[in-house]
Motif scaffolding. Sequence first.
Motif, PDB file in Angstrom:
ATOM      1  N   ILE A 258       0.818  -1.291   0.125  1.00 38.72           N
ATOM      2  CA  ILE A 258      -0.136   0.207  -0.011  1.00 38.72           C
ATOM      3  C   ILE A 258       0.750   1.375  -0.053  1.00 38.72           C
ATOM      4  O   ILE A 258       1.581   1.383   0.699  1.00 38.72           O
ATOM      5  CB  ILE A 258      -0.869   0.072   1.269  1.00 38.72           C
ATOM      6  CG1 ILE A 258      -1.935  -1.177   1.109  1.00 38.72           C
ATOM      7  CG2 ILE A 258      -2.012   1.234   1.366  1.00 38.72           C
ATOM      8  CD1 ILE A 258      -2.703  -1.613   2.326  1.00 38.72           C
ATOM      9  N   LYS A 259       0.547   1.837  -1.023  1.00 42.90           N
ATOM     10  CA  LYS A 259       1.463   3.327  -0.996  1.00 42.90           C
ATOM     11  C   LYS A 259       0.681   4.549  -1.479  1.00 42.90           C
ATOM     12  O   LYS A 259      -0.029   4.378  -2.592  1.00 42.90           O
ATOM     13  CB  LYS A 259       2.452   3.123  -2.098  1.00 42.90           C
ATOM     14  CG  LYS A 259       3.831   3.832  -2.075  1.00 42.90           C
ATOM     15  CD  LYS A 259       4.879   3.340  -2.935  1.00 42.90           C
ATOM     16  CE  LYS A 259       5.998   4.241  -3.364  1.00 42.90           C
ATOM     17  NZ  LYS A 259       7.013   3.905  -4.361  1.00 42.90           N
TER      18      LYS A 259
ATOM     19  N   PHE B  34      -8.720   5.440   4.554  1.00 37.95           N
ATOM     20  CA  PHE B  34      -7.864   4.362   3.903  1.00 37.95           C
ATOM     21  C   PHE B  34      -8.553   3.097   4.011  1.00 37.95           C
ATOM     22  O   PHE B  34      -9.180   2.690   5.155  1.00 37.95           O
ATOM     23  CB  PHE B  34      -6.681   4.446   4.282  1.00 37.95           C
ATOM     24  CG  PHE B  34      -5.699   5.710   4.123  1.00 37.95           C
ATOM     25  CD1 PHE B  34      -5.392   5.900   2.824  1.00 37.95           C
ATOM     26  CD2 PHE B  34      -4.956   6.180   5.463  1.00 37.95           C
ATOM     27  CE1 PHE B  34      -4.418   7.173   2.632  1.00 37.95           C
ATOM     28  CE2 PHE B  34      -4.099   7.360   4.941  1.00 37.95           C
ATOM     29  CZ  PHE B  34      -4.085   7.585   3.633  1.00 37.95           C
ATOM     30  N   ASP B  35      -8.591   2.283   2.913  1.00 41.08           N
ATOM     31  CA  ASP B  35      -8.998   0.820   2.928  1.00 41.08           C
ATOM     32  C   ASP B  35      -7.490   0.054   3.589  1.00 41.08           C
ATOM     33  O   ASP B  35      -6.544   0.324   2.700  1.00 41.08           O
ATOM     34  CB  ASP B  35      -9.309   0.573   1.476  1.00 41.08           C
ATOM     35  CG  ASP B  35      -9.493  -1.112   1.586  1.00 41.08           C
ATOM     36  OD1 ASP B  35      -9.612  -1.600   2.590  1.00 41.08           O
ATOM     37  OD2 ASP B  35      -9.759  -1.335   0.509  1.00 41.08           O
TER      38      ASP B  35
ATOM     39  N   GLU C 268      -4.808  12.892  -1.275  1.00 42.79           N
ATOM     40  CA  GLU C 268      -4.360  11.458  -1.333  1.00 42.79           C
ATOM     41  C   GLU C 268      -3.880  10.686  -0.305  1.00 42.79           C
ATOM     42  O   GLU C 268      -4.015   9.884   0.281  1.00 42.79           O
ATOM     43  CB  GLU C 268      -3.062  11.372  -2.599  1.00 42.79           C
ATOM     44  CG  GLU C 268      -3.021  10.184  -2.782  1.00 42.79           C
ATOM     45  CD  GLU C 268      -1.951   9.858  -3.975  1.00 42.79           C
ATOM     46  OE1 GLU C 268      -1.150  10.982  -4.414  1.00 42.79           O
ATOM     47  OE2 GLU C 268      -1.609   8.698  -4.535  1.00 42.79           O
ATOM     48  N   ASN C 269      -3.068  11.728   0.677  1.00 45.82           N
ATOM     49  CA  ASN C 269      -2.722  10.943   1.907  1.00 45.82           C
ATOM     50  C   ASN C 269      -3.486  11.398   3.106  1.00 45.82           C
ATOM     51  O   ASN C 269      -3.160  11.426   4.331  1.00 45.82           O
ATOM     52  CB  ASN C 269      -1.077  11.440   1.930  1.00 45.82           C
ATOM     53  CG  ASN C 269      -0.460  10.326   2.678  1.00 45.82           C
ATOM     54  OD1 ASN C 269      -0.787   9.239   2.736  1.00 45.82           O
ATOM     55  ND2 ASN C 269       0.794  10.785   3.256  1.00 45.82           N
TER      56      ASN C 269
ATOM     57  N   ASN D 274      -5.104  -0.070  -1.908  1.00 42.86           N
ATOM     58  CA  ASN D 274      -4.605   1.324  -2.260  1.00 42.86           C
ATOM     59  C   ASN D 274      -5.990   2.279  -2.056  1.00 42.86           C
ATOM     60  O   ASN D 274      -5.935   3.381  -2.452  1.00 42.86           O
ATOM     61  CB  ASN D 274      -3.905   1.213  -3.280  1.00 42.86           C
ATOM     62  CG  ASN D 274      -2.274   1.554  -3.070  1.00 42.86           C
ATOM     63  OD1 ASN D 274      -1.922   2.062  -2.246  1.00 42.86           O
ATOM     64  ND2 ASN D 274      -1.348   0.998  -3.730  1.00 42.86           N
ATOM     65  N   ASP D 275      -6.907   1.497  -2.050  1.00 42.07           N
ATOM     66  CA  ASP D 275      -8.271   2.192  -2.355  1.00 42.07           C
ATOM     67  C   ASP D 275      -8.630   3.001  -1.065  1.00 42.07           C
ATOM     68  O   ASP D 275      -7.941   3.068   0.075  1.00 42.07           O
ATOM     69  CB  ASP D 275      -9.502   1.322  -2.667  1.00 42.07           C
ATOM     70  CG  ASP D 275      -8.968   0.885  -3.994  1.00 42.07           C
ATOM     71  OD1 ASP D 275      -8.163   0.990  -4.774  1.00 42.07           O
ATOM     72  OD2 ASP D 275      -9.756  -0.542  -4.301  1.00 42.07           O
TER      73      ASP D 275
END
Lengths: 266, 172
Positions: free
Chosen positions: A43-44, A181-182, A121-122, A186-187
Motif C-alpha cells: 500500500i502506497k 484508507f482501505d 491523497e494522503n 490502495n483504495d
Amino acid sequence: MKLLKNHSLLIILVLLSGYGYIASCTHDAVLPLPAAASNTPVIKHGTEILLPKAMVIGDTTSWKLDKVHSSVMWATNYVGAAGLLTGRFNQFGMHEVTDAKMINYITAGQPLMDSSWAFYENEPAKSYFNGYVQINTSNTGEPGRDAGCNITTLGTVPIVTGTQNLTVTNLAKIKTTDVKFDPSSNDYIATISLTWKGTLAAPITKSIVGRLKYIPKARVQFGTSAAYSVFGLQLLFQLNCRDFGIASTSISDKVDIVCNMNFNNK
Amino acid sequence: MDHTFFAYLQQLEILAFFSGYAPVYLVVQRVVSLPGINESFKKRVQLLLPYTYAIAGTLFLGFELKNNFPNFSIARFMERVQDSFLFYWSLLPLACWVPVVRRYPFLSLLHSFAYLLVMIREFVFSGGNAYQNNHFTGNYMRIYSISMLAYLMILLVLGLSSLFYAFRSVKN
C-alpha cells in the motif's frame, strides 16, 4: 536347490531392498523451497492534493471535471435473476445541490459548477465529494424504455429539451460523510449519504458504504497541443432501490453504481 | 530397453505386476521353514506360491488386453509392446497354470529374478543427477512395495480360499 534352502538369496534380497529404500529416502539433494510470497498488500499513497479551486481555464492548479469523458453507470439483474440490465445517466455533475438550487435550469450545458469536491491523497479525512444525477436521463440504449416506462417506474418526469431538471422529483444526490484508507488495498472507503425521492412522497437519505479508487495523476500531450495532466476517481457502491419506493419487478433490489470521474487541469 | 517415455511406462507396469514376487516367495519359504510349522501346512503354502504367480501373469495379460480395447487387433497389440524381451518374459508366468511347471515352484522364483535384475540395472545405469536419481529410485521402490503387498494379498486370498475348500471337503 541348496542355494534356496540356506536363505542366502533372502539375505541378498533384503540387503538390496534395504539399499533401495534408504537411497530413495535420502533428502540430501532436495532443492530448498523458495520463500513463501507475502500476503501483505503493498500500500502506497502519494501526497497529491487535487482541488477544483475557482475552475479558471488555464489555471493548472485548478482541476476541472471532464464530463465528456466521465460517466455514471448502473447495473442490476434483470427480473432479479437473469443477466445484467445496464445503463448510464447522461446528465450528472459534482456540485452540492442545496434545496435552493433544486430548480430547472434553461441550459444545454452543466447547470452548476462541478466544484464541490476535494481530494487529498494522503489525508482522506480532508477529502469530500458531492455529486448528482438527473434521473430522467437514464440511458439504456432503448429510447422506448428510457422515455417510457422508466419515467413512471423511477417516479420522475420526461426530459424537456434545453432544460436541466434538478428539481426534487428528478434528482438523486450523494455526499460523502467520511473517507478513510482501505487497510487492505490502495483504495479508500467512502461513507456516503444518498438522497433520492424515487416514488416516495418526499426524498429519503440513506447512508451507504462504497469504495473509492484513485487513478493517479499523469501528464499527457497530443501532437503539438500543450501538455496537461489528468487523474481519475472511481466510486463504486450499491443501493437498494426498494428503499426509494421502486417497485418494478423488472429489476433486482440491489443496483450497482459506478461513477467514473475524469479530471484535467487544462 | 528403448529409452522412451512409453517404454519406461511399460517397464513400470511390468515391474508393478512381477517385481514383488521374489521377496514374498523367499519370506514365505523362510517362515514355513521355521521349526514347529506343520508339514502339511508348509506343503500347502508352498503349492500356493506358483498359483499367485500364475494369477499375476493372468492379470497382466488381462491388463494389456484391456489397454487394446476397443478396436483390438493383433497389429495394435504388437505396436504397444515397447520392450519385446521383457514383455514376452512377462507372459511366461501363465505357464504356472500347467501342473508340471507348478510342481517346481523355484522355477517361478528364478523367473521373477529377471525383474529384480531390471531394477538393479536401472539403479546403476539410470544416469542423471542425485536429485533425479533419488526420485527415480523412490519411484521404483514404491512400485516394488506395492507389488509385494499385492502378492501378499493374493496369497492371503488364496490361502483363505484353500482353507475354506479344505474345511468343506472335510465336512462332506
